[in-house]
Design a protein around this motif. Structure first.
Motif, PDB file in Angstrom:
ATOM      1  N   GLN A 173     -38.086 -13.808  43.234  1.00 18.54           N
ATOM      2  CA  GLN A 173     -37.522 -13.201  41.693  1.00 18.54           C
ATOM      3  C   GLN A 173     -38.058 -10.979  43.051  1.00 18.54           C
ATOM      4  O   GLN A 173     -36.985 -10.688  42.197  1.00 18.54           O
ATOM      5  N   ALA A 176     -35.552 -11.013  45.511  1.00 20.47           N
ATOM      6  CA  ALA A 176     -34.660 -10.490  44.941  1.00 20.47           C
ATOM      7  C   ALA A 176     -33.554  -9.104  43.900  1.00 20.47           C
ATOM      8  O   ALA A 176     -32.952  -8.554  44.100  1.00 20.47           O
ATOM      9  N   ASP A 177     -34.883  -9.102  43.978  1.00 23.69           N
ATOM     10  CA  ASP A 177     -35.625  -7.252  43.710  1.00 23.69           C
ATOM     11  C   ASP A 177     -35.323  -6.457  44.339  1.00 23.69           C
ATOM     12  O   ASP A 177     -34.751  -5.158  44.404  1.00 23.69           O
ATOM     13  N   GLU A 180     -31.476  -5.905  45.237  1.00 16.65           N
ATOM     14  CA  GLU A 180     -30.683  -5.106  44.547  1.00 16.65           C
ATOM     15  C   GLU A 180     -31.277  -4.056  44.860  1.00 16.65           C
ATOM     16  O   GLU A 180     -29.659  -3.026  44.452  1.00 16.65           O
ATOM     17  N   GLU A 181     -32.036  -3.828  45.135  1.00 18.34           N
ATOM     18  CA  GLU A 181     -32.544  -1.965  45.871  1.00 18.34           C
ATOM     19  C   GLU A 181     -32.269  -1.679  46.959  1.00 18.34           C
ATOM     20  O   GLU A 181     -31.089  -0.371  46.869  1.00 18.34           O
ATOM     21  N   VAL A 183     -29.163  -2.389  47.608  1.00 22.26           N
ATOM     22  CA  VAL A 183     -27.794  -2.682  47.376  1.00 22.26           C
ATOM     23  C   VAL A 183     -27.888  -0.796  47.152  1.00 22.26           C
ATOM     24  O   VAL A 183     -26.605  -0.588  47.409  1.00 22.26           O
ATOM     25  N   ALA A 184     -28.724  -1.083  46.407  1.00 20.50           N
ATOM     26  CA  ALA A 184     -28.491   0.324  45.325  1.00 20.50           C
ATOM     27  C   ALA A 184     -28.536   1.727  46.549  1.00 20.50           C
ATOM     28  O   ALA A 184     -27.455   2.618  46.502  1.00 20.50           O
ATOM     29  N   SER A 410     -22.943  -7.366  47.993  1.00 20.24           N
ATOM     30  CA  SER A 410     -23.844  -8.210  47.942  1.00 20.24           C
ATOM     31  C   SER A 410     -24.412  -9.050  46.155  1.00 20.24           C
ATOM     32  O   SER A 410     -24.377  -7.671  45.791  1.00 20.24           O
ATOM     33  N   ARG A 411     -24.101  -9.600  46.498  1.00 22.56           N
ATOM     34  CA  ARG A 411     -25.342 -10.295  45.078  1.00 22.56           C
ATOM     35  C   ARG A 411     -26.736 -10.801  44.937  1.00 22.56           C
ATOM     36  O   ARG A 411     -26.827 -11.642  45.769  1.00 22.56           O
ATOM     37  N   ALA A 412     -27.539 -10.376  44.473  1.00 19.62           N
ATOM     38  CA  ALA A 412     -29.443 -10.641  44.685  1.00 19.62           C
ATOM     39  C   ALA A 412     -29.326 -12.376  44.902  1.00 19.62           C
ATOM     40  O   ALA A 412     -29.632 -12.964  45.779  1.00 19.62           O
ATOM     41  N   GLN A 413     -28.403 -13.060  43.486  1.00 21.30           N
ATOM     42  CA  GLN A 413     -28.567 -14.457  43.633  1.00 21.30           C
ATOM     43  C   GLN A 413     -28.349 -15.401  44.381  1.00 21.30           C
ATOM     44  O   GLN A 413     -28.592 -15.971  45.112  1.00 21.30           O
ATOM     45  N   GLU A 415     -27.801 -13.385  47.547  1.00 20.84           N
ATOM     46  CA  GLU A 415     -28.441 -14.122  48.570  1.00 20.84           C
ATOM     47  C   GLU A 415     -29.732 -14.672  48.693  1.00 20.84           C
ATOM     48  O   GLU A 415     -30.145 -14.858  49.742  1.00 20.84           O
TER      49      GLU A 415
END
Length: 432
Positions: A173, A176-177, A180-181, A183-184, A410-413, A415
């Motif tokens: 998790q 995954a965070d 997401e960071e 990608v941002a 990209s999508r976290a899950q 990846e």
């Protein structure tokens, strides 16, 4: 793995040292049908080396001398050390092919800031096979070559028993965070691509014989280069650079999809991978970074217009083979240094991606994602990227690694799922 002896600790390049005495002889190819089966039981995981694909390549054991270094000049220092000791070596080579005569196996740290040392190892015995040719190279520091030893199959490695796995530096998790960071930041225009890796700790009931891992990796992933150098063991599908008599080649992998095991479904997935704008974008960055680096060392270079889909047992990758003619005195290690880190393991722009990696991964990659391979006295050699691998930190424990290329789409899950697929070769080899 093994602590260097005082003679192994690098000092000034002019330091007096015993000259290497090297002898390569031809042997019947039938004697080396199973290269890995010739490896003797090691007292330590770092006592054996391997570079094997589809039954061909090099294996070795024992250590004559070792070079270790850290920092931004680790490649240059390693290359100069190798040039110095090969220039002083006494060599009789009856085969005279790439991979004969003096041989060093190497594994370089990913980062100049890593606390893990980069290493070159010269084994006492190297056995090689290529096509119909087979040979044995012995290296000593004595006045005469070592006596010939018969090549005999060795006892099979023992099963390490039950192996448990646990997230090492970041939980799934938290990783995954981090994705997401990343990608941002990409969507914010900070960078185009970044490769984020995660690690898993594997702990067995019994000692993990590296030959156990190598044998199982070869059985399941025979199209990869199955390697072992100084306690780093794995099966890489990515050839960073091969140099042979002036011709340089590099296989670039970026863009991945997991296989299902159903041939018709996998064929459809391969088609979707070849059309995926996200994966094609990731792949283009990686190819461009390799081609740009090789251009500085070549008189001509060939870059295919589009990638092909490389099918491995557990995943499929977009792949491109880049080739060129070297027009300077670069060794294979120097070319590897010029290519490292490529966008396939770092990102674009490189400097910014490296900073993001250091911030978000929260771990020292060590020699994961660094060049791993071998080099002969002429500078010819093969260097892959240390992927699908694990590094020993105890006789019964390895740290496993997997990384994923992150771009705007990209999508976290997704990846996380890709990282799980990339950990599968080592987990399966360990019995997990």
């Amino acid at each position: 793995m093994t602590s260097p002896s005082p003679d192994d600790v690098p000092g000034p390049l002019g330091l007096s040292r015993p000259a290497l005495v090297v002898r390569t002889i031809s042997v019947p190819a039938a004697q080396v049908d199973d290269l890995l089966g010739l490896l003797p039981p090691p007292a330590d995981a770092g006592d054996i080396v391997s570079w094997v694909r589809k039954g061909e390549g090099l294996v070795g054991w024992g250590t004559v001398t070792t070079f270790r270094s850290r920092g931004s000049d680790r490649f240059a220092r390693a290359q100069e050390w190798w040039r110095t000791i090969t220039a002083e070596a006494i060599v009789r080579d009856d085969v005279d092919e790439p991979g004969t005569g003096p041989i060093a196996f190497g594994s370089m740290a990913y980062s100049a800031d890593s606390q893990t040392e980069s290493v070159l190892v010269v084994p006492e015995v190297v056995v090689g096979r290529r096509g119909g040719l087979a040979w044995v190279t012995t290296t000593t520091t004595e006045a005469v070559p070592a006596a010939d030893e018969p090549l005999e199959p060795q006892p099979a490695p023992a099963d390490p028993g039950v192996v448990t796995f646990a997230d090492r530096d970041l939980t799934k998790q938290r990783w995954a965070d981090a994705v997401e960071e990343a990608v941002a930041r990409i969507n914010g225009g900070d960078l185009d691509k970044v490769v984020l890796a995660r690690s898993v700790q594997a702990t067995a009931e019994e000692r993990i014989d590296p030959r156990w891992l190598l044998t199982r990796l070869t059985q399941d992933y025979d199209t990869t280069w199955v390697f072992a150098v100084d306690g780093l063991v794995g099966a890489t599908p990515e050839m960073l650079v091969r140099l042979e008599r002036g011709l340089v080649t590099s296989r670039v992998l970026a863009g991945t999809i997991q296989r299902t095991g159903d041939d018709s479904h996998d064929l459809a997935l391969a088609g979707s991978l070849a059309r995926s704008s996200k994966d094609l974008e990731e792949h283009e960055y990686a190819v461009r970074s390799v081609a740009d680096a090789l251009t500085d060392h070549t008189s001509s270079i060939n870059v295919p217009d589009s990638p092909f889909v490389l099918h491995l047992n557990n995943v499929m990758h977009l792949a491109t083979d880049v080739a060129g003619v070297v027009d300077d005195s670069s060794t294979s290690l120097a070319l590897a240094a010029s290519l490292h880190p490529s966008a396939a393991v770092c990102g674009t722009p490189t400097t910014h991606a490296d900073r993001v990696i250091a911030e978000l991964e929260q771990m020292d990659r060590g020699r994961y994602a660094g060049p791993v391979g071998w080099m002969d006295a002429s500078g010819d050699g093969e260097w892959g990227i240390a992927l699908r691998c694990g590094s020993y930190d105890a006789p019964n424990s390895l740290r496993l690694y997997a990384g994923c290329g992150i771009v705007a789409g990209s999508r976290a899950q997704d990846e996380v799922a890709e990282s799980v697929a990339k950990l599968l070769p080592m987990r399966t080899a360990l019995g997990g």
